[in-house]
Design a protein around this motif. Structure first.
Motif, mmCIF file in Angstrom:
data_model
loop_
_atom_site.group_PDB
_atom_site.id
_atom_site.type_symbol
_atom_site.label_atom_id
_atom_site.label_comp_id
_atom_site.label_asym_id
_atom_site.label_seq_id
_atom_site.Cartn_x
_atom_site.Cartn_y
_atom_site.Cartn_z
ATOM 1 N N ALA A 1 0.822 -1.212 0.000
ATOM 2 C CA ALA A 1 0.000 0.000 0.000
ATOM 3 C C ALA A 1 0.859 1.267 0.000
ATOM 4 N N GLY A 2 2.002 1.214 0.663
ATOM 5 C CA GLY A 2 2.887 2.382 0.713
ATOM 6 C C GLY A 2 3.283 2.830 -0.684
ATOM 7 N N MET A 3 3.652 1.852 -1.523
ATOM 8 C CA MET A 3 4.073 2.184 -2.889
ATOM 9 C C MET A 3 2.890 2.678 -3.718
ATOM 10 N N THR A 4 1.715 2.071 -3.506
ATOM 11 C CA THR A 4 0.532 2.513 -4.262
ATOM 12 C C THR A 4 0.257 3.991 -3.972
ATOM 13 N N LEU A 5 0.299 4.357 -2.690
ATOM 14 C CA LEU A 5 0.042 5.754 -2.347
ATOM 15 C C LEU A 5 1.149 6.674 -2.860
ATOM 16 N N TRP A 6 2.388 6.175 -2.841
ATOM 17 C CA TRP A 6 3.522 6.958 -3.380
ATOM 18 C C TRP A 6 3.259 7.314 -4.839
ATOM 19 N N LEU A 7 2.787 6.297 -5.606
ATOM 20 C CA LEU A 7 2.518 6.534 -7.030
ATOM 21 C C LEU A 7 1.361 7.507 -7.220
ATOM 22 N N VAL A 8 0.285 7.323 -6.440
ATOM 23 C CA VAL A 8 -0.871 8.222 -6.559
ATOM 24 C C VAL A 8 -0.436 9.648 -6.236
ATOM 25 N N SER A 9 0.325 9.776 -5.157
ATOM 26 C CA SER A 9 0.765 11.096 -4.734
ATOM 27 C C SER A 9 1.607 11.765 -5.816
ATOM 28 N N LEU A 10 2.577 11.044 -6.365
ATOM 29 C CA LEU A 10 3.448 11.682 -7.348
ATOM 30 C C LEU A 10 2.732 11.926 -8.674
ATOM 31 N N ALA A 11 1.730 11.106 -9.002
ATOM 32 C CA ALA A 11 0.951 11.385 -10.216
ATOM 33 C C ALA A 11 0.214 12.716 -10.039
ATOM 34 N N LEU A 12 -0.371 12.933 -8.870
ATOM 35 C CA LEU A 12 -1.035 14.215 -8.596
ATOM 36 C C LEU A 12 -0.020 15.350 -8.620
ATOM 37 N N PHE A 13 1.177 15.055 -8.122
ATOM 38 C CA PHE A 13 2.218 16.076 -8.103
ATOM 39 C C PHE A 13 2.584 16.521 -9.516
ATOM 40 N N VAL A 14 2.674 15.545 -10.437
ATOM 41 C CA VAL A 14 3.021 15.886 -11.824
ATOM 42 C C VAL A 14 1.940 16.796 -12.413
ATOM 43 N N VAL A 15 0.668 16.505 -12.114
ATOM 44 C CA VAL A 15 -0.419 17.364 -12.608
ATOM 45 C C VAL A 15 -0.203 18.800 -12.108
ATOM 46 N N SER A 16 0.144 18.925 -10.824
ATOM 47 C CA SER A 16 0.382 20.250 -10.254
ATOM 48 C C SER A 16 1.515 20.976 -10.984
ATOM 49 N N VAL A 17 2.608 20.257 -11.222
ATOM 50 C CA VAL A 17 3.761 20.882 -11.883
ATOM 51 C C VAL A 17 3.390 21.339 -13.294
ATOM 52 N N LEU A 18 2.620 20.509 -14.010
ATOM 53 C CA LEU A 18 2.281 20.853 -15.390
ATOM 54 C C LEU A 18 1.337 22.059 -15.447
ATOM 55 N N LEU A 19 0.356 22.096 -14.537
ATOM 56 C CA LEU A 19 -0.559 23.243 -14.514
ATOM 57 C C LEU A 19 0.215 24.527 -14.221
ATOM 58 N N GLY A 20 1.106 24.447 -13.232
ATOM 59 C CA GLY A 20 1.907 25.617 -12.883
ATOM 60 C C GLY A 20 2.802 26.037 -14.042
ATOM 61 N N GLY A 21 3.486 25.060 -14.632
ATOM 62 C CA GLY A 21 4.452 25.350 -15.687
ATOM 63 C C GLY A 21 3.819 26.011 -16.904
ATOM 64 N N MET A 22 2.656 25.490 -17.329
ATOM 65 C CA MET A 22 1.961 26.091 -18.482
ATOM 66 C C MET A 22 1.660 27.558 -18.209
ATOM 67 N N ASN A 23 1.220 27.806 -16.989
ATOM 68 C CA ASN A 23 0.875 29.159 -16.584
ATOM 69 C C ASN A 23 2.094 30.078 -16.575
ATOM 70 N N TYR A 24 3.200 29.591 -16.029
ATOM 71 C CA TYR A 24 4.413 30.419 -15.952
ATOM 72 C C TYR A 24 4.866 30.807 -17.363
ATOM 73 N N ILE A 25 4.891 29.802 -18.268
ATOM 74 C CA ILE A 25 5.396 30.063 -19.622
ATOM 75 C C ILE A 25 4.483 31.075 -20.325
ATOM 76 N N THR A 26 3.168 30.833 -20.249
ATOM 77 C CA THR A 26 2.225 31.730 -20.920
ATOM 78 C C THR A 26 2.329 33.143 -20.369
ATOM 79 N N THR A 27 2.456 33.249 -19.049
ATOM 80 C CA THR A 27 2.529 34.579 -18.449
ATOM 81 C C THR A 27 3.788 35.309 -18.895
ATOM 82 N N VAL A 28 4.922 34.619 -18.875
ATOM 83 C CA VAL A 28 6.174 35.277 -19.267
ATOM 84 C C VAL A 28 6.110 35.693 -20.736
ATOM 85 N N LEU A 29 5.545 34.844 -21.584
ATOM 86 C CA LEU A 29 5.568 35.168 -23.011
ATOM 87 C C LEU A 29 4.506 36.199 -23.392
ATOM 88 N N ASN A 30 3.377 36.212 -22.676
ATOM 89 C CA ASN A 30 2.265 37.066 -23.141
ATOM 90 C C ASN A 30 1.922 38.255 -22.269
#
Length: 616
Positions: free
Chosen positions: A200-229
């Protein structure tokens, strides 16, 4: 030398006269984003609040991650001492024998090592560092009202929060959190029966980091768009502060590399729950052959390190940007070699994608292929050295203020040089045969991407604290924090190089059954004591941080450091939209310090009569 410092009033008048009217306030009557406590502080869409949310969550995780390292350091430094006193906190993970002596459960030791790495790398140095300062500074230094999408920005924080909750929950499982190392190599991560933390520890680790990647991508898209536009009028790319260049390139790296990790995780999830064999082959458990064949654990390593190496730069580039900015402000000099700094950031970012296999020299990759990765790894030393040269040249002849932010900048440069040099050894595939998986590696990456990145973050926190909270942090406590951390970090990681050169492997629970490694008890004790002292200095920082939020010296001047960038033209307590009237238009680059006998000139101030643009 005279000062071109503009008073609060003069700055406002100048912005009103020269600024750009985007009719922002006509459309935000009554500001629906800040109607009540819930939407002002919890589900806020204001980038300044979201930055503080990332910072607070980062501090929370930093304390947990660091405390874990102290517990496993106690095991390494004092393996024969009783730690029964930790039983009230750690419960069943402290095993008490008949003689009443308490020792750390070996399974939990591995879980602590794993969680320490995961937490510090992802939650503190990725989200806590980049999340905080990209959010705070991108709109403020570019002259934007907010991020391109405040809603996605809010989601980015809340996905990180969710990811944090899942990981935190996994710490309390009866089988413990994941314990197979922060890189989560199969088969330990792919087979739930491999260890107790692999279920179960590993299952939660994977779920947690999958959510983390979503967070990073949402943030990153925003940063790039803001800097460029969303740069204000006059803010060309070559007039952006180096902080913004660093955040932009970091976001691009994250957008290109995190999805690869995500796909690697998906295959791992399939292997764990759908019976596929992407990473598994020829496995025997309790003498029985597993019927899943054809996969390769090396495939996972390739995918992981394709993210993993850019991840190092996702962590260190924002710190480099912060240091470049803070160093220049407090040296009262333009940053040396502005364009060279930008090109170095771009070169480091490009090279970071073609060096990943230097983490895998010992995994059986073809030696010819290794040569390719050796060459490109060593080439990274060139743009890195350009940056170090430019930081030192910026300091040279400067009118240096040795305050806490500046001390942390100088500490950063010191750490980056020390840790960078040992990277040249490790990047060489022949020397790596000896050093692989020893404490030499631990010492190298802790200094160059752990401590150095923390120093960049501390420089940023002390420097921009007045912008975030309208008060200063206590300077005396800040300096004590710096010196203990500086000396403590070298005392912890310096001796580890020698352990590594002697071949002492990392991740081992204890060494007394290995004749070759029994002579290092005193060194391990010394490292542990240094780590404990350094840890308490960080607690002092946290106390200073929260005390100063309410009791610190108040900021009375809009631009307390005499800096040139736009964030210091906003009111001390800036509301949503950052500027009360028009947004400032930019007339010059970001580093006009000591020009024509004038101490500093802010970016929104027009050229004086006969003045020429600074060449950079």
């Amino acid at each position: 030398m005279s000062s071109s410092h503009h008073s609060h009033k003069e700055t406002d008048i100048l912005i009103e006269k020269q600024g750009f009217d985007d009719h922002f306030h006509e459309h935000h009557e009554g500001d629906k984003y800040q109607t009540n406590f819930l939407f002002k502080y919890i589900f806020s869409m204001d980038h300044k609040i979201i930055a503080r949310q990332f910072l607070m969550t980062g501090i929370f995780w930093a304390i947990i991650g660091a405390a874990m390292s102290i517990i496993f350091r106690l095991q390494l430094g004092f393996p024969d001492e009783s730690i029964a006193w930790l039983k009230p906190i750690l419960g069943k993970w402290i095993i008490i024998n008949d003689a009443g002596m308490g020792s750390l459960d070996p399974e939990f030791y591995y879980a602590l090592v794993t969680m320490h790495g995961t937490i510090i790398v992802f939650f503190v140095l990725t989200a806590g560092l980049s999340g905080t300062f990209s959010n705070l500074l991108i709109p403020l230094q570019l002259g934007a009202r907010d991020m391109a999408s405040p809603f996605l920005n809010m989601l980015s924080y809340w996905f990180f929060f969710l990811s944090s909750v899942v990981m935190f929950y996994s710490l309390f499982l009866s089988t413990g959190p994941f314990s197979g190392g922060w890189t989560a190599y199969p088969p330990l991560s792919a087979l739930p029966q491999a260890s107790i933390g692999s279920g179960a520890g590993m299952t939660l680790w994977l779920v947690s980091l999958a959510l983390f990647v979503v967070s990073v991508l949402l943030g990153g898209m925003n940063y790039i768009t803001t800097v460029l536009n969303l740069r204000t009028k006059g803010m060309s790319l070559w007039r952006m502060p180096l902080t913004i260049w660093a955040f932009l390139v970091t976001a691009i790296l994250a957008l290109l590399s995190f999805p690869v990790l995500f796909s690697g995780f998906l295959l791992l999830i399939f292997d764990r729950s759908l019976g596929t064999s992407f990473y598994i082959s020829d496995i025997f458990i309790n003498g029985m052959a597993l019927d899943r064949i054809g996969g390769s654990p090396i495939l996972y390593q390739h995918i992981f390190w394709f993210l993993g190496h850019p991840e190092v730069y996702i962590i260190i580039l924002p710190a480099m940007g912060l240091v470049s900015e803070v160093l220049s402000v407090h040296a009262r000099k333009p940053i040396f070699g502005y364009r060279a700094m930008v090109y170095s950031i771009l070169a480091i970012a490009f090279l970071s994608f073609i060096v990943w296999a230097h983490h895998m020299f010992m995994s059986g990759v073809n030696p010819f292929i290794s040569n390719f990765f050796v060459v490109f790894t060593l080439i990274i030393a060139v743009p890195s050295a350009v940056k170090v040269f430019n930081w030192i040249s910026t300091l040279y002849g400067g009118n240096i203020r040795l305050n806490t932010p500046m001390l942390f900048c100088i500490g950063f440069v010191s750490m980056f040089i020390s840790g960078g040099l040992t990277g040249i050894f490790l990047g060489n595939s022949a020397i790596d045969i000896q050093q692989h998986d020893t404490y030499f590696v631990v010492a190298h990456f802790h200094i160059v991407m752990g401590v150095a990145a923390f120093f960049g973050m501390f420089a940023g926190v002390y420097h921009w604290f007045p912008k975030m909270f309208g008060r200063f942090m206590n300077e005396t406590l800040g300096k004590v924090h710096f010196w203990i951390t500086m000396i403590g970090a070298y005392a912890v990681f310096g001796p580890m190089h020698f352990l590594g050169m002697a071949g002492v492997p990392r991740r081992y629970y204890r060494f007394d059954s290995f004749e070759a490694f029994t002579g290092f008890d005193d060194m391990n004790k010394f490292i542990t004591i240094a780590a404990i002292i350094t840890f308490f200095a960080q607690i002092m920082f946290v106390v200073n941080f929260f005390w100063s939020m309410y009791k610190g010296r108040k900021v009375t001047n809009q631009n307390p450091w005499g800096a040139t960038t736009l964030e210091w033209t906003t009111p001390i307590e800036a509301g949503h939209g950052n500027w009360p009237g028009k947004i400032p238009s930019v007339q010059r680059w970001a580093y006009d310090y000591g020009k024509d006998g004038i101490e500093f000139t802010q970016q929104h101030v027009p050229l004086r009569e006969g003045e020429e643009h600074s060449s950079h």
